[in-house]
Write a protein that holds these residues in place. Structure first.
Motif, PDB file in Angstrom:
ATOM      1  N   GLN A  71      48.629  71.861 -51.249  1.00 48.62           N
ATOM      2  CA  GLN A  71      47.972  72.223 -49.979  1.00 48.62           C
ATOM      3  C   GLN A  71      48.388  71.281 -48.848  1.00 48.62           C
ATOM      4  OE1 GLN A  71      43.753  73.522 -50.054  1.00 48.62           O
ATOM      5  NE2 GLN A  71      43.821  73.042 -52.216  1.00 48.62           N
ATOM      6  N   ILE A  72      48.497  69.978 -49.161  1.00 50.44           N
ATOM      7  CA  ILE A  72      48.908  69.028 -48.112  1.00 50.44           C
ATOM      8  C   ILE A  72      50.307  69.413 -47.625  1.00 50.44           C
ATOM      9  CG2 ILE A  72      49.496  66.615 -47.584  1.00 50.44           C
ATOM     10  CD1 ILE A  72      47.351  65.733 -49.603  1.00 50.44           C
ATOM     11  N   GLY A  73      51.210  69.667 -48.574  1.00 50.66           N
ATOM     12  CA  GLY A  73      52.585  70.048 -48.217  1.00 50.66           C
ATOM     13  C   GLY A  73      52.610  71.282 -47.333  1.00 50.66           C
ATOM     14  N   ALA A  74      51.751  72.254 -47.659  1.00 55.65           N
ATOM     15  CA  ALA A  74      51.776  73.513 -46.916  1.00 55.65           C
ATOM     16  C   ALA A  74      51.132  73.375 -45.534  1.00 55.65           C
ATOM     17  CB  ALA A  74      51.045  74.588 -47.728  1.00 55.65           C
ATOM     18  N   LEU A  75      50.130  72.503 -45.418  1.00 55.58           N
ATOM     19  CA  LEU A  75      49.366  72.451 -44.167  1.00 55.58           C
ATOM     20  C   LEU A  75      49.950  71.500 -43.117  1.00 55.58           C
ATOM     21  CD1 LEU A  75      45.775  72.452 -45.722  1.00 55.58           C
ATOM     22  CD2 LEU A  75      46.691  74.215 -44.198  1.00 55.58           C
ATOM     23  N   VAL A  76      50.748  70.516 -43.565  1.00 50.41           N
ATOM     24  CA  VAL A  76      51.267  69.525 -42.605  1.00 50.41           C
ATOM     25  C   VAL A  76      52.770  69.698 -42.415  1.00 50.41           C
ATOM     26  CG1 VAL A  76      51.412  67.077 -42.017  1.00 50.41           C
ATOM     27  CG2 VAL A  76      49.493  67.904 -43.397  1.00 50.41           C
ATOM     28  N   GLN A  77      53.131  70.065 -41.206  1.00 46.35           N
ATOM     29  CA  GLN A  77      54.540  70.292 -40.929  1.00 46.35           C
ATOM     30  C   GLN A  77      55.316  68.976 -40.836  1.00 46.35           C
ATOM     31  OE1 GLN A  77      55.212  72.437 -37.324  1.00 46.35           O
ATOM     32  NE2 GLN A  77      57.392  72.648 -37.746  1.00 46.35           N
ATOM     33  N   GLY A  78      56.491  68.951 -41.433  1.00 41.23           N
ATOM     34  CA  GLY A  78      57.377  67.783 -41.283  1.00 41.23           C
ATOM     35  C   GLY A  78      57.079  66.636 -42.226  1.00 41.23           C
ATOM     36  N   MET A  79      56.016  66.743 -43.029  1.00 41.08           N
ATOM     37  CA  MET A  79      55.686  65.655 -43.953  1.00 41.08           C
ATOM     38  C   MET A  79      55.641  66.207 -45.374  1.00 41.08           C
ATOM     39  SD  MET A  79      52.245  63.267 -44.021  1.00 41.08           S
ATOM     40  CE  MET A  79      51.249  64.277 -45.095  1.00 41.08           C
ATOM     41  N   ARG A  80      56.444  65.592 -46.238  1.00 37.37           N
ATOM     42  CA  ARG A  80      56.438  66.102 -47.603  1.00 37.37           C
ATOM     43  C   ARG A  80      55.803  65.090 -48.556  1.00 37.37           C
ATOM     44  NH1 ARG A  80      61.862  67.681 -49.950  1.00 37.37           N
ATOM     45  NH2 ARG A  80      62.164  68.420 -47.836  1.00 37.37           N
ATOM     46  N   PRO A  81      54.671  65.454 -49.174  1.00 41.15           N
ATOM     47  CA  PRO A  81      54.047  64.524 -50.120  1.00 41.15           C
ATOM     48  C   PRO A  81      54.782  64.538 -51.471  1.00 41.15           C
ATOM     49  CG  PRO A  81      52.716  66.510 -49.886  1.00 41.15           C
ATOM     50  CD  PRO A  81      53.890  66.708 -48.999  1.00 41.15           C
ATOM     51  N   VAL A  82      54.923  63.350 -52.045  1.00 44.53           N
ATOM     52  CA  VAL A  82      55.633  63.230 -53.326  1.00 44.53           C
ATOM     53  C   VAL A  82      54.759  62.423 -54.278  1.00 44.53           C
ATOM     54  CG1 VAL A  82      57.861  62.582 -54.351  1.00 44.53           C
ATOM     55  CG2 VAL A  82      57.645  62.779 -51.867  1.00 44.53           C
ATOM     56  N   VAL A  83      54.804  62.789 -55.558  1.00 45.31           N
ATOM     57  CA  VAL A  83      54.050  62.016 -56.535  1.00 45.31           C
ATOM     58  C   VAL A  83      54.986  61.487 -57.612  1.00 45.31           C
ATOM     59  CG1 VAL A  83      52.403  62.250 -58.436  1.00 45.31           C
ATOM     60  CG2 VAL A  83      51.803  63.057 -56.176  1.00 45.31           C
ATOM     61  N   SER A  84      54.889  60.183 -57.886  1.00 44.77           N
ATOM     62  CA  SER A  84      55.627  59.635 -59.016  1.00 44.77           C
ATOM     63  C   SER A  84      54.589  59.065 -59.983  1.00 44.77           C
ATOM     64  CB  SER A  84      56.588  58.544 -58.543  1.00 44.77           C
ATOM     65  OG  SER A  84      55.855  57.569 -57.849  1.00 44.77           O
ATOM     66  N   PHE A  85      55.028  58.666 -61.173  1.00 44.88           N
ATOM     67  CA  PHE A  85      54.056  58.185 -62.165  1.00 44.88           C
ATOM     68  C   PHE A  85      54.354  56.754 -62.567  1.00 44.88           C
ATOM     69  CE2 PHE A  85      53.993  62.710 -62.242  1.00 44.88           C
ATOM     70  CZ  PHE A  85      52.650  63.001 -62.355  1.00 44.88           C
ATOM     71  N   ASP A  86      53.308  55.939 -62.660  1.00 44.32           N
ATOM     72  CA  ASP A  86      53.534  54.556 -63.094  1.00 44.32           C
ATOM     73  C   ASP A  86      53.565  54.502 -64.625  1.00 44.32           C
ATOM     74  OD1 ASP A  86      50.928  54.642 -63.983  1.00 44.32           O
ATOM     75  OD2 ASP A  86      50.110  53.365 -62.405  1.00 44.32           O
ATOM     76  N   ALA A  87      53.726  53.260 -65.156  1.00 40.91           N
ATOM     77  CA  ALA A  87      53.896  53.092 -66.603  1.00 40.91           C
ATOM     78  C   ALA A  87      52.708  53.669 -67.389  1.00 40.91           C
ATOM     79  CB  ALA A  87      54.069  51.608 -66.919  1.00 40.91           C
ATOM     80  N   GLN A  88      51.514  53.630 -66.787  1.00 35.37           N
ATOM     81  CA  GLN A  88      50.329  54.175 -67.485  1.00 35.37           C
ATOM     82  C   GLN A  88      50.186  55.693 -67.282  1.00 35.37           C
ATOM     83  OE1 GLN A  88      49.725  51.092 -65.584  1.00 35.37           O
ATOM     84  NE2 GLN A  88      50.211  50.160 -67.559  1.00 35.37           N
ATOM     85  N   GLY A  89      51.143  56.274 -66.584  1.00 35.38           N
ATOM     86  CA  GLY A  89      51.094  57.714 -66.356  1.00 35.38           C
ATOM     87  C   GLY A  89      50.180  58.105 -65.209  1.00 35.38           C
TER      88      GLY A  89
END
Ligand code: ATP
Ligand code: MG
Length: 375
Positions: free
Chosen positions: A100-118
């Motif tokens: 939803q964040i990606g779709a609602l905010v133009q020009g900003m792409r949210p990304v998720v990565s995972f740390d060692a604990q997942g």
């Protein structure tokens, strides 16, 4: 045994006392969707109170955003920090919220990565040339648009810092967006009260009269004394109510300093394997002043010569500094240059004016000046 006092950071129970009336009033304001401007001098306990408010509202099923404006360095960093706070509230629904964040905010792409604990870690990338002023607005509108609907509390701490972010246009954009919000309540907090109140009290500024102003006072000295006595007792030491009251008075009941001095006193009592007394309190105060000396010297070094002269004079006598007599007595030169010096000291909140007196905002800075330069 762990020291039963904490200072210099946000505190929660068992290091937190009182603030019940203030908390009840803040909860009511949030529920009534009134915006609040909370201010006090430094280190009175604003952030600790706001964290408690945040926890109370979460128990009432609100989502909470806490943003410290000292961490915001640009519009883009605001967008990242703010949307991360939103993401952090999403729990198990994080994938859907990310989308939803990606779709609602133009020009900003949210990304998720995972740390060692997942554990998912949120960041954003910006598409060059595509971040528009509407993008900031749509980040702010997220609390209103995310599905499923929720009530939100948004806390902007150290809000006066907004003035440094390309000035009032940031303020205008913020106000333009949030004035339409129905699901979100806002608390604006800060310690540089001149700057903060200017934002809300000056006609012509975007946030003029936007919130109810609440000044956070000191904690009732009797409650503070009971807190000190109880914390000593819980850690196996006895302090008399009289000595606790004296301790509080020595630091003018500023919550951070009460806990700082109490921590020093407790430490000394522990090392000497005794209960605290008046002599030990004096030693604790000395040791606290020694710890703070570097910090105070830095402030002192930053003062102009005339400001230093005035500070020294005021540390001896703090009323009517603009009289001829006063100037002669302390060899201060032209009155107009003292006026400028005092104006700057007031603006920097080193001094506060009460009636015809100019008081040191930090009672320990006054003690430091007296000890270092007047004896
Ligand atoms: N309710 C409280 N009970 C006891 N001590 C408190 C309370 N609130 C604050 N303090 C003391 O004051 C210190 C500073 O608290 P806090 O950081 O919340 O204040 P602040 O007003 O946000 O400060 P700043 O102006 O630096 O942002 C704490 O570490 C603690 O020692
Ligand atoms: Mg704070």
């Amino acid at each position: 045994m762990e020291n039963p006092f904490q200072y210099g950071k946000v505190v929660a129970e068992p290091y937190f006392t009182d603030r019940e009336t203030e908390l009840a009033s803040l909860i009511k304001d949030v529920e009534d969707r009134h915006n609040v401007v909370l201010h006090s001098p430094r280190r009175y306990g604003k952030t600790s109170l706001l964290c408690k408010l945040a926890a109370c509202m979460q128990e009432r099923d609100y989502n909470v955003i806490y943003l410290d404006f000292f961490r915001v360095t640009s519009r883009e960093s605001f967008m990242e920090l703010y949307s991360r706070e939103i993401f952090n509230q999403s729990g198990k629904r994080w994938k859907s919220v990310l989308k939803q964040i990606g779709a609602l905010v133009q020009g900003m792409r949210p990304v998720v990565s995972f740390d060692a604990q997942g554990k998912p870690k949120y960041s954003v990338t910006f598409e060059a040339g595509k971040v528009l002023s509407e993008s900031l607005e749509s980040v702010l509108d997220l609390t209103e648009k995310l599905d499923p609907p929720k009530r939100w509390l948004v806390i902007f701490d150290e809000f006066q810092e907004i003035a440094k972010l390309n000035g009032e246009s940031f303020e205008n954009a913020l106000r333009a967006a949030i004035q339409h919000h129905k699901r979100s309540s806002y608390v604006f907090s800060g310690s540089r009260h001149h700057l903060l109140l200017d934002i809300f009290n000056r006609p012509g500024r975007a946030f003029y009269r936007f919130g109810k102003v609440m000044q956070l006072a000191k904690i009732d000295p009797a409650i503070m004394a009971k807190f000190v006595v109880d914390r000593f007792k819980q850690s196996g030491k006895d302090i008399s109510p009289e000595l606790a009251a004296q301790l509080i008075e020595r630091v003018e009941n500023i919550p951070n300093y009460v806990q700082y001095l109490a921590a020093e006193l407790w430490q000394l009592a522990w090392q000497k394997n005794c209960d605290p007394d008046a002599a030990l309190l004096e030693r604790a105060l000395e040791s606290m002043l020694d710890n703070l000396a570097d910090f105070f010297l830095q402030i002192w070094d930053g003062l102009s010569l005339q400001q230093k002269r005035i500070v020294l004079a005021l540390s001896r006598e703090n009323t009517n500094p603009f009289s001829q007599d006063y100037h002669k007595r302390y060899r201060l030169g032209p009155i107009s240059s003292s006026q400028r010096a005092i104006q700057k000291l007031l603006a920097d909140q080193l001094l506060a004016k009460r009636g015809s007196a100019y008081e040191f905002s930090d009672p320990l800075f006054l003690l430091f000046i007296r000890k270092r330069f007047l004896v």
